[in-house]
Scaffold this motif. Structure first.
Motif, PDB file in Angstrom:
ATOM      1  N   GLY A 108       0.844  -1.176   0.000  1.00  0.00           N
ATOM      2  CA  GLY A 108       0.000   0.000   0.000  1.00  0.00           C
ATOM      3  C   GLY A 108       0.885   1.234   0.000  1.00  0.00           C
ATOM      4  N   LEU A 167       1.563   5.053   1.547  1.00  0.00           N
ATOM      5  CA  LEU A 167       1.322   6.124   2.518  1.00  0.00           C
ATOM      6  C   LEU A 167       1.250   7.465   1.790  1.00  0.00           C
ATOM      7  N   ARG A 187       5.997   3.667   0.184  1.00  0.00           N
ATOM      8  CA  ARG A 187       5.310   2.389   0.048  1.00  0.00           C
ATOM      9  C   ARG A 187       5.564   1.526   1.279  1.00  0.00           C
ATOM     10  N   PHE A 193      -0.387  -0.521   7.120  1.00  0.00           N
ATOM     11  CA  PHE A 193      -1.422  -0.694   6.093  1.00  0.00           C
ATOM     12  C   PHE A 193      -2.695   0.074   6.475  1.00  0.00           C
ATOM     13  N   CYS A 223      -2.588   3.535   5.013  1.00  0.00           N
ATOM     14  CA  CYS A 223      -2.355   3.660   3.569  1.00  0.00           C
ATOM     15  C   CYS A 223      -3.555   4.258   2.837  1.00  0.00           C
ATOM     16  N   SER A 228       2.122   2.637  -7.823  1.00  0.00           N
ATOM     17  CA  SER A 228       1.420   3.727  -7.137  1.00  0.00           C
ATOM     18  C   SER A 228       0.212   4.199  -7.953  1.00  0.00           C
TER      19      SER A 228
END
Length: 155
Positions: free
Chosen positions: A28, A30, A39, A78, A81, A145
């Motif tokens: 995920g 951030l 990531r 996570f 995220c 992304s």
């Protein structure tokens, strides 16, 4: 800390018979802004935090910093995220003196298969397997992304 990488679409599943290892990856973001992506990744039992900078104009290189973190820390991060998790199986394939990482995506990116090869310099020669298709280096829609925001199934 500069990553030099080329990306390709994959024509068929022949890479699976050549793979010497498979790794399940969940990741995920951030932050997924193009100036910097942050990531969180979980691979089997290891967690990683990765920061990537802006890509060069040709898309071949960019700053990358990565740090191993505890699995429990990755799972906790996570929760912070952005929407849109990535899940994939990474198949590692030896090709000459290189390792090609073939990512087979699942979930909203099901059906997409991308191969990446890291190089020591932008003009380095490498052996291209027959299953390697169109080059998509520098095409941001194939960045993880971006796939988290605009998944393959929505194209």
């Amino acid at each position: 800390m500069i990553e030099i990488e080329r990306k390709f679409l994959v024509k068929n599943n022949d890479f699976k018979t050549e793979a010497f290892k498979q790794i399940h990856i969940k990741q995920g973001f951030l932050n997924s802004e193009k100036e910097r992506t942050v990531r969180v990744r979980l691979t089997n039992e290891l967690g990683f935090l990765t920061v990537k900078g802006v890509s060069s104009k040709d898309g071949l290189s960019r700053f990358e910093w990565e740090k191993e973190i505890l699995k429990t820390d990755a799972e906790a991060l996570f929760e912070l995220c952005e929407k849109g998790m990535i899940e994939k199986i990474r198949h590692l394939v030896k090709s000459g003196n290189h390792i090609i990482e073939v990512d087979e995506f699942f979930g909203e990116n099901q059906g997409l298969i991308i191969a990446e090869i890291e190089l020591n310099h932008p003009t380095e020669i490498f052996t291209k397997p027959t299953w390697l298709g169109e080059e998509v280096t520098g095409n941001i829609k194939y960045y993880n992304s971006q796939l988290s925001k605009q998944p393959f199934k929505s194209w």
